[in-house]
Scaffold this active site. Structure first.
Site, PDB file in Angstrom:
ATOM      1  N   GLY A  12      -7.311   3.752   7.317  1.00 21.95           N
ATOM      2  CA  GLY A  12      -8.355   4.731   6.981  1.00 21.95           C
ATOM      3  C   GLY A  12      -9.746   4.214   7.301  1.00 21.95           C
ATOM      4  N   ALA A  13      -9.905   3.716   8.539  1.00 28.63           N
ATOM      5  CA  ALA A  13     -11.167   3.031   8.885  1.00 28.63           C
ATOM      6  C   ALA A  13     -12.115   3.894   9.711  1.00 28.63           C
ATOM      7  CB  ALA A  13     -10.854   1.738   9.631  1.00 28.63           C
ATOM      8  N   ARG A  15     -13.881   6.420   8.536  1.00 27.70           N
ATOM      9  CA  ARG A  15     -15.005   6.928   7.732  1.00 27.70           C
ATOM     10  C   ARG A  15     -15.209   6.050   6.508  1.00 27.70           C
ATOM     11  NH1 ARG A  15     -13.491  11.594   5.172  1.00 27.70           N
ATOM     12  NH2 ARG A  15     -11.410  11.822   6.042  1.00 27.70           N
ATOM     13  N   ASP A  63      -0.281   8.140  10.162  1.00 29.17           N
ATOM     14  CA  ASP A  63      -0.291   8.608   8.775  1.00 29.17           C
ATOM     15  C   ASP A  63       0.418   7.532   7.955  1.00 29.17           C
ATOM     16  OD1 ASP A  63       0.282   9.719   6.323  1.00 29.17           O
ATOM     17  OD2 ASP A  63       0.916  11.665   7.130  1.00 29.17           O
ATOM     18  N   VAL A  64      -0.330   6.820   7.125  1.00 23.58           N
ATOM     19  CA  VAL A  64       0.267   5.668   6.435  1.00 23.58           C
ATOM     20  C   VAL A  64       1.360   6.073   5.445  1.00 23.58           C
ATOM     21  CG1 VAL A  64      -1.784   4.211   6.715  1.00 23.58           C
ATOM     22  CG2 VAL A  64      -1.522   5.586   4.623  1.00 23.58           C
ATOM     23  N   ASN A  90      -6.649   0.612   2.689  1.00 25.70           N
ATOM     24  CA  ASN A  90      -7.816   1.380   2.233  1.00 25.70           C
ATOM     25  C   ASN A  90      -7.582   2.884   2.252  1.00 25.70           C
ATOM     26  OD1 ASN A  90     -10.913   1.965   1.984  1.00 25.70           O
ATOM     27  ND2 ASN A  90     -10.273   2.960   3.901  1.00 25.70           N
ATOM     28  N   TYR A 155      -4.403  10.758  -8.813  1.00 28.46           N
ATOM     29  CA  TYR A 155      -5.202   9.679  -8.207  1.00 28.46           C
ATOM     30  C   TYR A 155      -5.197   8.432  -9.107  1.00 28.46           C
ATOM     31  CZ  TYR A 155      -9.342   7.620  -5.896  1.00 28.46           C
ATOM     32  OH  TYR A 155     -10.227   6.797  -5.234  1.00 28.46           O
ATOM     33  N   ALA A 158      -1.854   6.699  -8.930  1.00 28.22           N
ATOM     34  CA  ALA A 158      -1.692   5.970  -7.659  1.00 28.22           C
ATOM     35  C   ALA A 158      -2.513   4.686  -7.659  1.00 28.22           C
ATOM     36  CB  ALA A 158      -2.112   6.867  -6.491  1.00 28.22           C
ATOM     37  N   LYS A 159      -3.749   4.775  -8.143  1.00 31.82           N
ATOM     38  CA  LYS A 159      -4.635   3.608  -8.107  1.00 31.82           C
ATOM     39  C   LYS A 159      -4.191   2.553  -9.137  1.00 31.82           C
ATOM     40  CE  LYS A 159      -7.291   4.914  -4.754  1.00 31.82           C
ATOM     41  NZ  LYS A 159      -7.247   4.198  -3.467  1.00 31.82           N
ATOM     42  N   ILE A 188     -18.836   5.495  -5.049  1.00 33.64           N
ATOM     43  CA  ILE A 188     -19.429   5.060  -3.783  1.00 33.64           C
ATOM     44  C   ILE A 188     -19.757   6.310  -2.955  1.00 33.64           C
ATOM     45  CG2 ILE A 188     -19.080   3.626  -1.727  1.00 33.64           C
ATOM     46  CD1 ILE A 188     -18.946   2.037  -4.421  1.00 33.64           C
TER      47      ILE A 188
END
Ligand code: NAP
Length: 247
Positions: A12-13, A15, A63-64, A90, A155, A158-159, A188
Site C-alpha cells: 500500500g505504498a 499513497r 491485492d494483499v 502497511n 478496523y 483487525a488492528k 495522521i
C-alpha cells in the site's frame, strides 16, 4: 547510509503513510518494491522519488488480501533484487459503521485486507527474511486497535489482531535475528482520514496532548528507525506515533 544495500517491500505504498515509508526507506539507502492496489500512476511517482535518491524501485500491483497475489508480490521482489530484508505491512482500508448496521462484507473485507493481508505477505516473505542478516517485519497497526472507536469494530479488531500477530511472530522469528514490531499511528493526515466529519476531527484533536494531527512522514521516521541496525534489539513491541492520543 542507514539502510544501504537493504531490500524492502512496502505494501500500500502508492499513497499516504505507505508512500512516505517507501520514500523514507529509499532516502536511507534501501531499494524498494512499491506495492499498490489500483493507483499505478501514484505508485510510479513514488518509484521516481525513490530513484531520485539513486536507489532502485519497482512497482507491483497486488491485492494483499489474496494469498496468490501476495506471493506474486514477494516473487517480484526476489526476481528483481534476489533477496528481501524489510517487509512493511502497511496496506489498509476502512469500512466504518456501527456494528448493528455493519454489513458482513464490510467486516470481512477489512479483516481480509488489514489482517489477512499481513499474514499472506509475511508467509510468502518469511523464508527470505530468515536468510537476511537483519530481517525486519514492521506492521502498521493503529491506536484504534489499542483503545477502540465507535463505528470501527471491524478496523479495531483487525488492528488489534495485528498486535497479537506481531508478538507471536516476534517469538517465532527471533532466534533467526528477524525483529517484528508494530507501529500504531494516531490521527495522521491522509486520504483515509480526510473525509471524516469535522465534528469527529475536532473531538479527536481536543484529545491529542500535542494539539495537532500527525503527518505521514512522522510515522515513516519510526519505521525507518525500526528497519535499521540501531533497532536490532527491539522486537515484539507496539509503538504509538500519535501525539499522545493513546496515553
Ligand atoms: P490511504 O491513504 O487510504 O492509503 C491506503 C494504501 O493502501 C493505498 O496505497 C492503497 O493502494 C493501498 N491498498 C488498499 N487496499 C489494498 C489492497 N487490498 N492491497 C494492496 N494495497 C491496498 O491510507 P493511510 O492513511 O496511508 O493508511 C496506511 C496504513 O496506516 C493503513 O494500514 C491504516 O490502517 C494505517 N493507519 C492510518 C492512520 C491514519 O490516521 N491515516 C492511523 C492509524 C493507522 P491504491 O492507492 O492503489 O488503492
Amino acid at each position: 547510509m542507514l539502510l544501504d544495500g537493504k531490500i524492502a517491500i512496502v505494501s500500500g505504498a502508492s499513497r499516504g503513510i505507505g508512500r512516505a515509508i517507501a520514500i523514507s526507506l529509499g532516502e536511507a539507502g534501501a531499494d524498494v518494491v512499491i506495492n499498490y492496489h489500483s493507483n499505478s500512476q501514484a505508485a510510479e511517482e513514488v518509484a521516481d522519488k525513490v530513484r531520485s535518491f539513486g536507489r532502485q524501485a519497482v512497482i507491483c500491483q497486488a491485492d494483499v488480501s489474496s494469498h496468490d497475489e501476495a506471493a506474486k508480490l514477494v516473487k517480484t521482489c526476489i526476481n528483481e533484487f534476489g533477496r528481501l530484508d524489510i517487509l512493511v505491512n502497511n496496506a489498509g482500508i476502512t469500512r466504518d459503521n456501527l456494528v448493528m448496521r455493519m454489513k458482513e462484507e464490510d467486516w470481512d473485507r477489512v479483516l481480509e485486507v488489514n489482517l489477512k493481508g499481513a499474514f499472506n505477505l509475511t508467509k510468502a516473505a518469511a523464508r527470505y527474511l530468515l536468510k537476511s542478516d537483519a530481517g525486519r517485519v514492521i506492521n502498521i497497526s493503529s491506536i484504534i486497535g489499542l483503545r477502540g472507536n465507535p463505528g470501527q469494530c471491524n478496523y479495531a479488531a483487525a488492528k488489534a489482531g495485528l498486535v497479537g500477530f506481531t508478538k507471536a511472530l516476534a517469538r517465532e522469528l527471533g532466534s533467526r535475528r528477524v525483529t517484528v514490531n508494530a507501529v500504531a499511528p494516531g490521527f495522521i493526515v491522509t486520504e483515509m482520514t480526510q473525509n471524516l466529519r469535522d465534528d469527529i476531527k475536532e473531538k479527536m484533536l481536543a484529545d491529542i496532548p500535542l494539539g495537532r494531527f500527525g503527518q505521514a512522514e512522522e510515522v515513516a521516521a519510526l519505521v525507518r528507525f525500526l528497519a535499521g541496525d540501531a533497532a536490532g534489539y527491539i522486537t515484539g513491541q507496539v509503538i504509538a506515533v500519535d501525539g499522545g492520543l493513546a496515553i
